[in-house]
Design a protein around this motif. Sequence first.
Motif, PDB file in Angstrom:
ATOM      1  N   PHE A 160      14.499 -41.435  13.560  1.00 28.92           N
ATOM      2  CA  PHE A 160      13.701 -40.700  14.541  1.00 28.92           C
ATOM      3  C   PHE A 160      12.437 -40.137  13.897  1.00 28.92           C
ATOM      4  CE2 PHE A 160      12.667 -36.543  16.405  1.00 28.92           C
ATOM      5  CZ  PHE A 160      12.306 -36.941  17.684  1.00 28.92           C
ATOM      6  N   LEU A 161      12.592 -39.509  12.730  1.00 24.43           N
ATOM      7  CA  LEU A 161      11.424 -38.957  12.041  1.00 24.43           C
ATOM      8  C   LEU A 161      10.441 -40.054  11.659  1.00 24.43           C
ATOM      9  CD1 LEU A 161      13.147 -36.320   9.718  1.00 24.43           C
ATOM     10  CD2 LEU A 161      11.889 -35.914  11.841  1.00 24.43           C
ATOM     11  N   PHE A 162      10.955 -41.193  11.228  1.00 28.14           N
ATOM     12  CA  PHE A 162      10.062 -42.300  10.862  1.00 28.14           C
ATOM     13  C   PHE A 162       9.318 -42.834  12.085  1.00 28.14           C
ATOM     14  CE2 PHE A 162       9.319 -46.870  10.211  1.00 28.14           C
ATOM     15  CZ  PHE A 162       8.502 -46.806   9.105  1.00 28.14           C
ATOM     16  N   ILE A 163      10.031 -42.954  13.227  1.00 30.04           N
ATOM     17  CA  ILE A 163       9.391 -43.440  14.453  1.00 30.04           C
ATOM     18  C   ILE A 163       8.297 -42.475  14.893  1.00 30.04           C
ATOM     19  CG2 ILE A 163       9.774 -43.872  16.915  1.00 30.04           C
ATOM     20  CD1 ILE A 163      12.514 -44.973  16.186  1.00 30.04           C
ATOM     21  N   VAL A 164       8.613 -41.165  14.872  1.00 29.53           N
ATOM     22  CA  VAL A 164       7.602 -40.168  15.268  1.00 29.53           C
ATOM     23  C   VAL A 164       6.401 -40.222  14.334  1.00 29.53           C
ATOM     24  CG1 VAL A 164       7.170 -37.690  15.461  1.00 29.53           C
ATOM     25  CG2 VAL A 164       9.278 -38.650  16.383  1.00 29.53           C
ATOM     26  N   PHE A 165       6.661 -40.307  13.048  1.00 32.23           N
ATOM     27  CA  PHE A 165       5.558 -40.341  12.086  1.00 32.23           C
ATOM     28  C   PHE A 165       4.708 -41.607  12.259  1.00 32.23           C
ATOM     29  CE2 PHE A 165       4.034 -41.863   7.918  1.00 32.23           C
ATOM     30  CZ  PHE A 165       3.189 -40.824   7.582  1.00 32.23           C
ATOM     31  N   LEU A 166       5.370 -42.767  12.371  1.00 28.08           N
ATOM     32  CA  LEU A 166       4.632 -44.021  12.483  1.00 28.08           C
ATOM     33  C   LEU A 166       3.825 -44.077  13.769  1.00 28.08           C
ATOM     34  CD1 LEU A 166       4.057 -46.781  11.237  1.00 28.08           C
ATOM     35  CD2 LEU A 166       6.047 -47.676  12.446  1.00 28.08           C
ATOM     36  N   MET A 208       0.834 -41.827  13.524  1.00 19.97           N
ATOM     37  CA  MET A 208      -0.229 -42.434  12.722  1.00 19.97           C
ATOM     38  C   MET A 208      -0.934 -43.540  13.492  1.00 19.97           C
ATOM     39  SD  MET A 208      -0.283 -40.681  10.022  1.00 19.97           S
ATOM     40  CE  MET A 208      -1.506 -41.685   9.198  1.00 19.97           C
ATOM     41  N   ILE A 209      -0.150 -44.357  14.236  1.00 22.48           N
ATOM     42  CA  ILE A 209      -0.769 -45.415  15.034  1.00 22.48           C
ATOM     43  C   ILE A 209      -1.657 -44.810  16.101  1.00 22.48           C
ATOM     44  CG2 ILE A 209      -0.277 -47.252  16.693  1.00 22.48           C
ATOM     45  CD1 ILE A 209       2.196 -47.938  15.081  1.00 22.48           C
ATOM     46  N   LEU A 210      -1.231 -43.730  16.740  1.00 21.41           N
ATOM     47  CA  LEU A 210      -2.036 -43.071  17.780  1.00 21.41           C
ATOM     48  C   LEU A 210      -3.316 -42.511  17.194  1.00 21.41           C
ATOM     49  CD1 LEU A 210      -2.149 -42.226  20.741  1.00 21.41           C
ATOM     50  CD2 LEU A 210      -0.961 -40.121  20.116  1.00 21.41           C
ATOM     51  N   ILE A 211      -3.192 -41.892  16.019  1.00 24.86           N
ATOM     52  CA  ILE A 211      -4.401 -41.342  15.375  1.00 24.86           C
ATOM     53  C   ILE A 211      -5.369 -42.459  15.014  1.00 24.86           C
ATOM     54  CG2 ILE A 211      -5.227 -40.162  13.304  1.00 24.86           C
ATOM     55  CD1 ILE A 211      -2.641 -38.501  13.384  1.00 24.86           C
ATOM     56  N   VAL A 212      -4.836 -43.546  14.455  1.00 26.44           N
ATOM     57  CA  VAL A 212      -5.695 -44.683  14.108  1.00 26.44           C
ATOM     58  C   VAL A 212      -6.333 -45.274  15.352  1.00 26.44           C
ATOM     59  CG1 VAL A 212      -5.689 -47.029  13.166  1.00 26.44           C
ATOM     60  CG2 VAL A 212      -4.436 -45.229  11.990  1.00 26.44           C
ATOM     61  N   HIS A 216      -6.239 -53.932  23.291  1.00 25.11           N
ATOM     62  CA  HIS A 216      -5.610 -55.050  22.604  1.00 25.11           C
ATOM     63  C   HIS A 216      -5.250 -54.673  21.166  1.00 25.11           C
ATOM     64  CE1 HIS A 216      -4.662 -59.177  21.619  1.00 25.11           C
ATOM     65  NE2 HIS A 216      -5.505 -59.134  20.600  1.00 25.11           N
ATOM     66  N   THR A 217      -6.215 -54.018  20.504  1.00 22.75           N
ATOM     67  CA  THR A 217      -5.953 -53.568  19.132  1.00 22.75           C
ATOM     68  C   THR A 217      -4.805 -52.559  19.093  1.00 22.75           C
ATOM     69  OG1 THR A 217      -8.294 -53.900  18.581  1.00 22.75           O
ATOM     70  CG2 THR A 217      -6.986 -52.516  17.091  1.00 22.75           C
ATOM     71  N   LYS A 218      -4.811 -51.636  20.071  1.00 23.64           N
ATOM     72  CA  LYS A 218      -3.757 -50.624  20.123  1.00 23.64           C
ATOM     73  C   LYS A 218      -2.390 -51.281  20.351  1.00 23.64           C
ATOM     74  CE  LYS A 218      -3.001 -48.550  23.882  1.00 23.64           C
ATOM     75  NZ  LYS A 218      -3.057 -47.753  25.123  1.00 23.64           N
ATOM     76  N   ASN A 219      -2.337 -52.260  21.253  1.00 29.06           N
ATOM     77  CA  ASN A 219      -1.064 -52.939  21.514  1.00 29.06           C
ATOM     78  C   ASN A 219      -0.556 -53.676  20.276  1.00 29.06           C
ATOM     79  OD1 ASN A 219      -1.082 -52.034  24.160  1.00 29.06           O
ATOM     80  ND2 ASN A 219      -2.090 -53.881  24.950  1.00 29.06           N
ATOM     81  N   ILE A 220      -1.503 -54.289  19.556  1.00 36.25           N
ATOM     82  CA  ILE A 220      -1.112 -54.979  18.318  1.00 36.25           C
ATOM     83  C   ILE A 220      -0.559 -53.986  17.301  1.00 36.25           C
ATOM     84  CG2 ILE A 220      -1.993 -56.248  16.318  1.00 36.25           C
ATOM     85  CD1 ILE A 220      -3.883 -57.714  18.185  1.00 36.25           C
ATOM     86  N   LEU A 221      -1.220 -52.815  17.221  1.00 37.28           N
ATOM     87  CA  LEU A 221      -0.753 -51.804  16.284  1.00 37.28           C
ATOM     88  C   LEU A 221       0.657 -51.315  16.646  1.00 37.28           C
ATOM     89  CD1 LEU A 221      -3.975 -49.653  15.700  1.00 37.28           C
ATOM     90  CD2 LEU A 221      -2.877 -51.214  14.089  1.00 37.28           C
ATOM     91  N   PHE A 222       0.879 -51.042  17.933  1.00 37.56           N
ATOM     92  CA  PHE A 222       2.202 -50.557  18.344  1.00 37.56           C
ATOM     93  C   PHE A 222       3.261 -51.664  18.212  1.00 37.56           C
ATOM     94  CE2 PHE A 222      -0.068 -47.031  20.392  1.00 37.56           C
ATOM     95  CZ  PHE A 222       0.758 -45.981  20.046  1.00 37.56           C
TER      96      PHE A 222
END
Length: 466
Positions: free
Chosen positions: A11-17, A20-24, A162-168
């Motif tokens: 859970f902590l890893f999912i929240v952190f990742l 980070m993806i949202l910030i990026v 598109h970039t965001k979807n690829i990141l997620f």
Amino acid sequence: MKKKIFLVALFLFIVFLNSMILIVSIVILKDKLSAVRDKCLAEHYVIASSLIGDMQALEQRRNHVEDNMDNLMRVYSRYLQGRGSGLAVSFAGEWIYESPVFASKAAMICPPDTGYSQERIVYMENGEHPVLCVYGIFPAPWQDYGLMYIGNLDETVSSWRHTKNILFLTGAVVILIMSFFLFQFLNIIFRPLRQISGTSAEIANGNYGSRIPVHGKDEISGVAHNFNLMADQIENQIRQLEDGAEQKQQFIDNFSHELRIPLTAIYGYAEYIQKALLSEEERYECTQFIMSECSRLQNMAYQLLDMALLRRDDMKDSDCSVKELFAESEKIMYMRAAERKIRLTYDSSPNCVVRGNMEQLLILTNNLIDNAIKASRQEDEIRIYAYTEESAVVVKVEDHGTGMEIEQISHIREAFYRVDKARSRAAGGAGLGLAICERIVQIHHADMSFISEPGVGTIVKLSFPV
């Protein structure tokens, strides 16, 4: 526990990742919008400068700018129409020109209030098609006019999405891979704990020899190592308890056996005296045998009492001269040896001193000499001598009697054990002498060993720490 740690860590890893993806994603969006903004500002500036020049030319030809605005803007609008961008011109607070892609007047700020600024950027969400609007008024004498540049953000937003979807999507794949490796890692980490649990269950079921394999030098390996040490202690304690219980049971069995024989004989002779017509001589022989068996039982009781007293460990110790010990022993054992015509030879260095209890040491020495007398033949010699050896005082009792086999040596310290049962009973022995000696040796933190050979003799060695 492993499941909880796995879920919490995941859970902590999912929240952190995802954070980070949202910030990026937000940073990428800002960069893209900044690039579009710079582009729109540059094109707005170029079109506005060119339009002012055209308006000045119309003014010089004395034509009305308002009436010819459509013609002036047609070229610019046609240039921008293919890219989805548009233009609009305002005069005195009202739109006097709108390109075909211009937003509806109901959704557009008509025109925005810019005050005295030359440029103003306005972001507007126009339905499903976001746009970036750049509006600015013209310099004097054209300050009543304003130009709105409308940049289409569909491509920018679509590229960002598109970039965001690829990141997620990449993040989801990373989470799956991470979940697998985290699960395997926790399996490795918790393997010693599972082994501890399984081994504990085996030990609880009576398999005291179970142990945990220890690998590595981390904390859990340390726990496994300490668990093995604890299991070793438990196994040793259980083995000692089992040995003690076995020795007690053997003691009870031997004691019962030793009691049964003389009591049976006593009862038989007493019944014989009571029921049979005996002469005085026969009656005397029967009572003599009864007294002999009673004496043996009395001797056994005294020896058992000695063993019980030795368990108390409450006698005071002092420095005991071995020379004085031998002198006391000779006074007691002289007559016993003289009955068998056996010579006792005592020899001790003057400086041989043992820390202990004189009464117990005397019992120890006399018991060993008594056993040597029983094993010796008439006119044999028994040597009792002492000397110092490194950090110990050594006392030896040496005879040239019947000797013992190796198998017999391993049992002679046991209570009621006799090498020659017939001879020992005839001599009144109960097999408790060496058991008493062993206890005295333990109390004095000494060591007792035997060297014997059948037909040659026996040497008993006592080593007392200085």
